[in-house]
Design a protein around this motif. Structure first.
Motif, short mmCIF file in Angstrom:
data_model
loop_
_atom_site.label_atom_id
_atom_site.label_comp_id
_atom_site.label_asym_id
_atom_site.label_seq_id
_atom_site.Cartn_x
_atom_site.Cartn_y
_atom_site.Cartn_z
N TRP A 126 40.22 -1.37 73.79
CA TRP A 126 41.55 -1.03 73.31
C TRP A 126 42.26 -2.27 72.76
CZ3 TRP A 126 42.96 3.77 72.60
CH2 TRP A 126 42.43 4.79 73.40
N LEU A 152 36.71 7.29 67.28
CA LEU A 152 37.80 6.32 67.30
C LEU A 152 38.94 6.96 68.08
CD1 LEU A 152 39.02 3.60 66.17
CD2 LEU A 152 40.10 5.03 64.43
N LEU A 154 42.87 6.64 69.69
CA LEU A 154 44.16 5.98 69.57
C LEU A 154 45.06 6.46 70.70
CD1 LEU A 154 43.39 7.15 66.38
CD2 LEU A 154 45.03 5.32 65.92
N THR A 162 46.09 10.84 74.09
CA THR A 162 45.13 10.11 73.27
C THR A 162 44.71 10.97 72.08
OG1 THR A 162 44.30 8.85 75.16
CG2 THR A 162 42.83 9.06 73.25
N ARG A 164 41.83 11.53 69.17
CA ARG A 164 40.40 11.25 68.99
C ARG A 164 39.97 11.69 67.58
NH1 ARG A 164 36.14 10.84 72.76
NH2 ARG A 164 37.70 11.33 74.36
N MET A 175 45.35 3.64 59.21
CA MET A 175 46.39 3.54 60.23
C MET A 175 47.57 2.81 59.63
SD MET A 175 44.02 2.54 63.56
CE MET A 175 43.13 1.24 62.69
N CYS A 179 51.70 1.48 63.47
CA CYS A 179 50.54 1.83 64.31
C CYS A 179 49.94 0.63 65.03
CB CYS A 179 49.47 2.51 63.46
SG CYS A 179 48.26 3.47 64.41
N TRP A 183 50.81 1.41 68.84
CA TRP A 183 49.63 2.11 69.33
C TRP A 183 48.49 1.10 69.46
CZ3 TRP A 183 48.55 7.70 69.50
CH2 TRP A 183 49.72 8.47 69.41
N HIS A 185 43.90 1.14 69.57
CA HIS A 185 42.73 1.97 69.27
C HIS A 185 41.47 1.31 69.83
CE1 HIS A 185 43.38 -0.79 65.86
NE2 HIS A 185 42.05 -0.82 65.73
#
Length: 208
Positions: A126, A152, A154, A162, A164, A175, A179, A183, A185
């Motif tokens: 992450w 992937l 996030l 989450t 996916r 992204m 982001c 966030w 990923h």
């Protein structure tokens, strides 16, 4: 280098070629973040995967984690602004992304980082691309995936559900907005049989 890849039944051409970008689908996340996804943007992606695996000067890295130095579980390559990319279609992809997103982004995509996930044991933890301007400014990171699909994931930094997205065989994800700051990923390890995947990350100058 031995390459294991289950080819896509829907991508049988040996000549890599880009499709139009007007089919991208945007998903608004929270805190000003969003992702755009376009499956199969690159035709001939499986052929390109084989070329990249064979011809890119991949390097292995070791990083300090806690009290020990460990192998980074993937192979890496990086092409800075102005450096020739390892296949002409990647330069076309970078330029097409700049043409499509340039007004919204406010600058061009200039660099390309490549990651080679050899099998399900390779991964990336992450993180957000917060080295440089991504830590304080809205930006975009566009990822083109070739080879076998890998998930992937996030997740919002403040907690929440989450997201996916399985990416491979020429899929594109962008992204954007906040982001990278709000966030994070990852590409998790998987015990399932997984072929190789190469991701190509296009970024503006000063974002890593």
């Amino acid at each position: 280098m031995t390459v294991h890849l289950q080819a896509s039944l829907f991508d049988q051409t040996d000549q890599p070629r880009l499709g139009p970008l007007h089919g991208v689908h945007r998903t608004e996340l929270d805190a000003g973040a969003w992702i755009d996804v376009l499956p199969g943007w690159l035709g001939g992606a499986d052929a390109l995967f084989g070329q990249l695996v064979a011809e890119v000067p991949w390097r292995a890295e070791r990083r300090k984690m806690y009290d020990q130095v460990v192998d980074v579980p993937r192979l890496l390559a990086f092409y800075g602004a102005g450096e020739p990319l390892p296949h002409p279609v990647l330069a076309e992809a970078r330029d097409a992304l700049t043409a499509y997103y340039g007004e919204e982004l406010g600058e061009p995509f200039t660099t390309a980082g490549l990651c080679y996930y050899r099998d399900g044991r390779d991964s990336v933890a992450w993180h957000g691309d917060r080295i440089g301007r991504g830590a304080r400014e809205d930006t975009m990171v566009a990822i083109l995936s070739v080879g076998a699909p890998r998930d992937l994931l996030l997740r919002p930094l403040r907690g929440g559900d989450t997201v996916r997205r399985p990416l491979g065989h020429g899929d594109l994800i962008v992204m954007g907005g906040s982001c990278q700051r709000t966030w994070e990923h990852c590409v998790p390890k998987t015990a399932r049989a997984a072929g190789g995947r190469v991701s190509v990350q296009f970024r503006p100058h000063g974002v890593r």
